[in-house]
Write a protein that holds these residues in place. Structure first.
Motif, short mmCIF file in Angstrom:
data_model
loop_
_atom_site.label_atom_id
_atom_site.label_comp_id
_atom_site.label_asym_id
_atom_site.label_seq_id
_atom_site.Cartn_x
_atom_site.Cartn_y
_atom_site.Cartn_z
N ALA A 87 0.81 -1.22 0.00
CA ALA A 87 0.00 0.00 0.00
C ALA A 87 0.84 1.26 0.00
CB ALA A 87 -0.94 -0.01 1.21
N TYR A 88 2.00 1.22 0.69
CA TYR A 88 2.83 2.42 0.82
C TYR A 88 4.23 2.21 0.24
CZ TYR A 88 -0.88 3.12 4.28
OH TYR A 88 -2.10 3.21 4.91
N ARG A 89 4.36 1.27 -0.67
CA ARG A 89 5.68 0.94 -1.20
C ARG A 89 6.10 1.81 -2.38
NH1 ARG A 89 7.47 -4.40 0.05
NH2 ARG A 89 7.36 -4.54 2.33
N GLY A 91 5.62 5.22 -3.17
CA GLY A 91 5.47 6.66 -3.04
C GLY A 91 4.26 7.10 -2.24
N SER A 92 3.28 6.22 -2.06
CA SER A 92 2.11 6.59 -1.27
C SER A 92 2.45 6.57 0.21
CB SER A 92 0.95 5.62 -1.54
OG SER A 92 0.56 5.68 -2.89
N GLU A 93 1.75 7.39 0.99
CA GLU A 93 1.95 7.42 2.43
C GLU A 93 0.61 7.25 3.13
OE1 GLU A 93 4.11 10.79 3.81
OE2 GLU A 93 6.01 10.11 2.91
N PRO A 94 0.65 6.84 4.40
CA PRO A 94 -0.61 6.67 5.15
C PRO A 94 -1.42 7.96 5.16
CG PRO A 94 1.22 5.68 6.34
CD PRO A 94 1.82 6.43 5.20
N ARG A 95 -2.73 7.81 5.08
CA ARG A 95 -3.63 8.96 5.12
C ARG A 95 -4.48 8.91 6.37
NH1 ARG A 95 -6.86 8.60 -0.41
NH2 ARG A 95 -7.23 6.54 0.47
N ASP A 98 -6.79 5.79 7.72
CA ASP A 98 -6.28 4.45 7.41
C ASP A 98 -6.09 3.65 8.70
OD1 ASP A 98 -6.19 5.16 4.78
OD2 ASP A 98 -4.00 5.14 4.58
N ARG A 225 -1.16 -1.52 5.41
CA ARG A 225 -2.54 -1.08 5.67
C ARG A 225 -3.48 -2.28 5.75
NH1 ARG A 225 -4.04 2.46 1.05
NH2 ARG A 225 -4.58 0.48 0.03
N ASP A 227 -6.53 -3.97 4.82
CA ASP A 227 -7.47 -3.80 3.71
C ASP A 227 -8.60 -4.82 3.69
OD1 ASP A 227 -6.27 -1.56 2.75
OD2 ASP A 227 -5.27 -2.51 1.05
#
Length: 256
Positions: A87-89, A91-95, A98, A225, A227
């Motif tokens: 989920a965060y591999r 470039g995405s980061e926790p929002r 979550d 995350r 899911d």
């Protein structure tokens, strides 16, 4: 005399019982080497499958056993959830909102508990497959604040505010207040403010305000995350998201 012997020979060859007995004697002979080869093949395939499952759990999708009620009613004791490690591999980061699993070393746990190295490895393997309770340093909480957020509890209606906007947390355990402990913090960049959904039973970022790190969890400590539900059967499916943080102003934005 010859005629009688021929009749007896024909009778013996046509006797089904006699044929079965001879056949069973011939098929009872087993090849020990073939049996050993067969068991080696089964053991090899079993080891290969276990290794593939462990690699998949380590890098892609990890089962996680919920050990406590700190996230009720969203997650219940005994639930097995599936943690998306991709989920965060990229470039995405926790929002905000979550539900994540993270390593609390240095934030929720100041020292790593000492244990036998061999036992630690075995426990890690078993827990990574969701067959045992997670490590003492692993936690599952909801992201309430991200880097730069100003998080305050509470406003005049008892709600948490993020960047000056109130959050209506519909996921909270019935009867729980957003927090009985007042706080006013700014989340450092690269960190997260974590809280459980069952606020009266959750030891989360609030409990570590006076400790090194202030209860802030580094983003690089996030395992993945949550899911999906993997167990029990009646709960299998995707974990529903929340709209509680929709419309929250970005970090640093003041009231207009």
């Amino acid at each position: 005399m010859d005629t009688e012997a021929q009749h007896m020979e024909r009778d013996r060859s046509s006797d089904p019982a006699a044929g079965t007995e001879e056949g069973s004697r011939s098929t009872d002979v087993r090849d020990p080497e073939a049996e050993r080869t067969s068991w080696r093949r089964v053991a090899f395939l079993g080891t290969l499958c276990a290794a593939a499952l462990l690699l998949f759990s380590t890098f892609v999708l990890q089962p996680f056993l919920i050990p406590s009620g700190s996230m009720e009613p969203t997650l219940r004791v005994g639930d097995r959830v599936l943690v998306n490690k991709l989920a965060y591999r990229f470039g995405s980061e926790p929002r905000r909102g979550d539900v994540v699993v993270f390593d609390g070393t240095g934030s929720f746990v100041q020292e790593t508990p000492g244990q036998n190295p061999v036992a630690a490895v075995l426990r890690g393997v078993v827990s990574s497959l969701g067959l045992a309770e997670p490590e003492e340093t692993d936690f599952v909480k909801r992201v309430v604040g991200v880097g730069g957020d100003h998080v305050v509890c509470c406003d005049e209606r008892g709600r948490i505010e993020v960047n000056g906007d109130p959050v209506d947390e519909e996921y909270l355990h019935p009867g729980d207040r957003p927090s009985q402990v007042p706080f006013d913090i700014v989340v450092p960049d690269g960190h997260l403010w974590m809280m459980g959904d069952h606020r009266s039973r959750s030891r989360d970022s609030r409990d570590h305000l006076g400790q090194p790190g202030g209860g802030m969890v580094p983003v690089n400590r996030v395992v993945g995350r949550v899911d999906w539900f993997g167990w029990p059967l009646g709960r299998i499916g995707a974990l529903e998201g929340t709209d509680a943080f929709t419309g929250i102003r970005p970090a640093g934005a003041g009231r207009g």
